[in-house]
Design a protein around this motif. Structure first.
Motif, short mmCIF file in Angstrom:
data_model
loop_
_atom_site.label_atom_id
_atom_site.label_comp_id
_atom_site.label_asym_id
_atom_site.label_seq_id
_atom_site.Cartn_x
_atom_site.Cartn_y
_atom_site.Cartn_z
N SER A 4 60.88 51.12 -31.57
CA SER A 4 61.54 52.16 -30.77
C SER A 4 62.07 51.55 -29.48
O SER A 4 61.55 50.55 -28.99
CB SER A 4 60.59 53.32 -30.45
N TYR A 5 63.12 52.19 -28.93
CA TYR A 5 63.71 51.76 -27.67
C TYR A 5 63.79 52.97 -26.73
O TYR A 5 64.00 54.11 -27.18
CB TYR A 5 65.11 51.20 -27.89
N PRO A 6 63.65 52.76 -25.44
CA PRO A 6 63.71 53.88 -24.48
C PRO A 6 65.08 54.57 -24.53
O PRO A 6 66.12 53.89 -24.47
CB PRO A 6 63.47 53.22 -23.12
N PHE A 7 65.06 55.88 -24.62
CA PHE A 7 66.32 56.63 -24.69
C PHE A 7 67.18 56.36 -23.47
O PHE A 7 68.38 56.09 -23.59
CB PHE A 7 66.05 58.13 -24.81
N THR A 8 66.60 56.44 -22.29
CA THR A 8 67.37 56.29 -21.05
C THR A 8 68.09 54.94 -20.99
O THR A 8 69.25 54.86 -20.59
CB THR A 8 66.47 56.46 -19.82
N ALA A 9 67.39 53.90 -21.39
CA ALA A 9 67.99 52.56 -21.35
C ALA A 9 69.18 52.46 -22.29
O ALA A 9 70.22 51.88 -21.95
CB ALA A 9 66.94 51.51 -21.70
N ILE A 10 69.05 53.02 -23.49
CA ILE A 10 70.14 52.95 -24.47
C ILE A 10 71.31 53.84 -24.04
O ILE A 10 72.48 53.48 -24.21
CB ILE A 10 69.65 53.33 -25.87
N PHE A 11 70.99 54.98 -23.43
CA PHE A 11 72.05 55.86 -22.94
C PHE A 11 72.84 55.16 -21.83
O PHE A 11 74.08 55.21 -21.81
CB PHE A 11 71.46 57.17 -22.43
N LEU A 12 72.14 54.51 -20.91
CA LEU A 12 72.81 53.76 -19.84
C LEU A 12 73.64 52.62 -20.42
O LEU A 12 74.75 52.33 -19.94
CB LEU A 12 71.80 53.23 -18.85
N GLY A 50 75.11 52.70 -23.24
CA GLY A 50 76.32 53.36 -23.75
C GLY A 50 77.32 53.63 -22.65
O GLY A 50 78.53 53.41 -22.83
N GLN A 51 76.84 54.10 -21.50
CA GLN A 51 77.74 54.36 -20.37
C GLN A 51 78.41 53.07 -19.90
O GLN A 51 79.62 53.06 -19.62
CB GLN A 51 76.96 54.99 -19.22
N VAL A 52 77.65 52.00 -19.81
CA VAL A 52 78.20 50.71 -19.38
C VAL A 52 79.22 50.21 -20.39
O VAL A 52 80.32 49.76 -20.02
CB VAL A 52 77.08 49.68 -19.17
N ALA A 53 78.87 50.29 -21.67
CA ALA A 53 79.78 49.82 -22.72
C ALA A 53 81.10 50.59 -22.69
O ALA A 53 82.18 50.00 -22.79
CB ALA A 53 79.11 49.96 -24.08
N GLU A 54 81.01 51.89 -22.51
CA GLU A 54 82.23 52.71 -22.46
C GLU A 54 83.09 52.33 -21.25
O GLU A 54 84.32 52.24 -21.36
CB GLU A 54 81.86 54.19 -22.44
N ALA A 55 82.45 52.12 -20.11
CA ALA A 55 83.19 51.74 -18.90
C ALA A 55 83.89 50.40 -19.08
O ALA A 55 85.06 50.24 -18.71
CB ALA A 55 82.25 51.71 -17.70
N VAL A 56 83.18 49.45 -19.65
CA VAL A 56 83.77 48.13 -19.88
C VAL A 56 84.93 48.21 -20.86
O VAL A 56 86.00 47.62 -20.66
CB VAL A 56 82.70 47.15 -20.39
N TRP A 57 84.74 48.97 -21.94
CA TRP A 57 85.80 49.10 -22.94
C TRP A 57 87.04 49.79 -22.36
O TRP A 57 88.15 49.44 -22.72
CB TRP A 57 85.26 49.88 -24.15
N VAL A 117 78.04 50.82 -28.78
CA VAL A 117 77.14 51.94 -28.55
C VAL A 117 77.87 52.93 -27.65
O VAL A 117 78.56 52.54 -26.70
CB VAL A 117 75.80 51.49 -27.93
N THR A 118 77.77 54.22 -27.97
CA THR A 118 78.44 55.26 -27.17
C THR A 118 77.42 56.32 -26.77
O THR A 118 76.43 56.55 -27.49
CB THR A 118 79.58 55.94 -27.96
N THR A 119 77.69 56.99 -25.67
CA THR A 119 76.80 58.07 -25.25
C THR A 119 76.81 59.22 -26.26
O THR A 119 75.81 59.91 -26.42
CB THR A 119 77.21 58.59 -23.86
N TYR A 120 77.93 59.42 -26.93
CA TYR A 120 78.03 60.45 -27.97
C TYR A 120 77.00 60.20 -29.06
O TYR A 120 76.23 61.08 -29.44
CB TYR A 120 79.45 60.44 -28.54
#
Length: 333
Positions: free
Chosen positions: A255-263, A265-272, A286-289
Motif C-alpha cells: 500500500s502507498y499513502p493516498f496523500t503522497a500519491i495525490f500530490l 498526481g498534482q505535480v505530474a499534471e503541473a509538469v505535463w 498518474v493523475t488526480t482524477y
C-alpha cells in the motif's frame, strides 16, 4: 422499436447494443470511421453507420427513422485539448438533440457521469448533490452538457433523460479493468491508503440495463437525472482482492499513502502542462482524477433509479469480476 446507439463500438456501447438485440429491438450502431465493427456486425439486425459527433450532417442522417436514441459517445479521460472536449461533449450533444427532435425521436437517453458530483465527496450522494467541476476538461464539459440539456428540456421540450453511471467495469474494458487485472496478476498491485474506502464500481450490463429502463420510462422521467451504480458497498481492497481471487493469486499486501500519491498526481499534471500547454500529447503517468477515483470514499444512492425506473443491479462483485477476469484470460491466450 428502432434505436440508435452512439459510441456503439466502445465498451458500454457494445454491451448496450447486445442487450437491445437480445430483447428484439432494431439497432443502428453509430461509430467513428475506422473503429472495429466486428462485434456489431456479428449481431443480428444491427445496422452499422459511420459518423462523428462533430459532424452535424452525419447526426441528422443517423437519427432518421429512430424512436429512441441512447447517447454514449464522448471524449473521455482527464487529459486532452479543451476544444475537443467542448466540440464532442457539449456542442456534439446539442447537435444530436436538435437533429433528434427534428426527426421526431420519442426519447433520448444521455449518458453523463458521476464526475459531475466531483470526487471529494462526503456521505451518501444523491442526484440533488451540487455540481463540482474537477480540474479537468472531462468533468467540466460533462457538467456543461447537463446544464444545457436541462435548459433544452425546459425551453424546447427535449425528451431527454440523463443517466450518471458509476465506475463501469467488466468484459471488454481495456481502459481500466484490464489494467487492474494485469497489475494484480503480475504481483504489482497496490492499495491507496488503507483500502477501506468505498469505490463506486458498477458492472457494465447493469449500466446498460439502467439506460434501457430510462428509455422505457414514462414522460415523468424526462428532465430527470439518475445515478446508476451498485449499492453493494465494495471497498477498494475488496475490489482488487476479488480480482486476485478470480485469478487465484495472493491478495494485495502493498500500500502507498493516498496523500503522497495525490500530490504526485498534482505535480505530474503541473509538469505535463508546462511541457504541453494544450494537452495534445500523452497524459501524465498518474493523475488526480485516477487517484481520487480509486482512493477516495465515494458512496452513491440509487434510490431514485430504483423507485422511478425500476432499476436493480443484477451483478454482485464476485459474479461481475469473475466474468471480467474470464474475458481477460481468454483474450490473452
Amino acid at each position: 422499436m428502432k434505436a440508435l446507439v452512439t459510441g456503439a463500438a466502445g465498451f458500454l456501447g457494445g454491451h448496450l447494443v447486445e442487450m437491445l438485440v437480445e430483447r428484439g429491438d432494431e439497432v443502428r450502431a453509430f461509430i467513428q470511421p475506422g473503429q472495429d465493427r466486428t462485434l456489431l456486425q456479428s449481431l443480428p439486425g444491427v445496422e452499422v453507420i459511420e459518423g462523428d459527433l462533430t459532424d452535424a450532417a452525419s447526426l441528422k442522417k443517423a437519427v432518421q427513422g429512430i424512436q429512441r436514441v441512447y447517447h454514449i459517445a464522448a471524449k473521455t479521460g482527464p487529459w486532452g485539448p479543451e476544444e475537443i472536449y467542448q466540440a464532442t461533449n457539449v456542442q456534439g450533444v446539442l447537435d444530436l438533440i436538435a437533429a433528434a427532435q427534428e426527426a421526431g425521436v420519442e426519447r433520448i437517453v444521455h449518458t453523463s457521469s458521476i464526475t459531475v458530483y466531483g470526487h471529494h465527496l462526503r456521505g451518501l450522494v444523491a442526484e440533488d448533490y451540487p455540481y463540482h467541476a474537477e480540474n479537468n476538461p472531462y468533468s467540466r464539459t460533462k457538467i456543461s452538457s447537463e446544464n444545457l440539456i436541462f435548459k433544452l428540456v425546459k425551453e424546447k421540450g427535449a425528451p431527454v433523460v440523463v443517466i450518471r453511471p458509476g465506475w463501469i467495469y467488466g468484459p471488454r474494458d481495456t481502459a481500466s479493468f484490464a489494467r487492474f487485472v494485469s497489475l494484480v496478476q503480475s504481483g504489482k498491485g497496490f492499495l491507496l491508503g488503507s483500502g477501506k474506502n468505498i469505490v463506486p464500481i458498477v458492472y457494465v450490463r447493469d449500466v446498460a440495463q439502467g439506460l434501457i429502463k430510462a428509455g422505457d420510462a414514462g414522460n415523468e422521467a424526462v428532465g430527470r437525472a439518475y445515478t446508476i451504480a451498485n449499492d453493494q458497498r465494495v471497498t477498494q481492497a475488496e475490489y482488487l482482492n476479488s480480482i486476485a481471487d478470480a485469478l487465484q493469486v495472493p491478495h494485495i499486501s502493498r500500500s502507498y499513502p493516498f496523500t503522497a500519491i495525490f500530490l504526485a498526481g498534482q505535480v505530474a499534471e503541473a509538469v505535463w502542462r508546462l511541457k504541453d500547454s494544450r494537452q495534445q500529447g500523452a497524459p501524465p503517468p498518474v493523475t488526480t482524477y485516477g487517484v481520487t477515483l480509486l482512493g477516495r470514499d465515494q458512496r452513491f444512492s440509487i434510490d431514485r433509479a430504483r423507485q422511478e425506473l425500476g432499476y436493480a443491479p443484477e451483478f454482485d462483485l464476485k459474479r461481475g469480476v469473475a466474468l471480467g477476469v474470464e474475458w481477460y484470460l481468454k483474450e490473452r491466450r
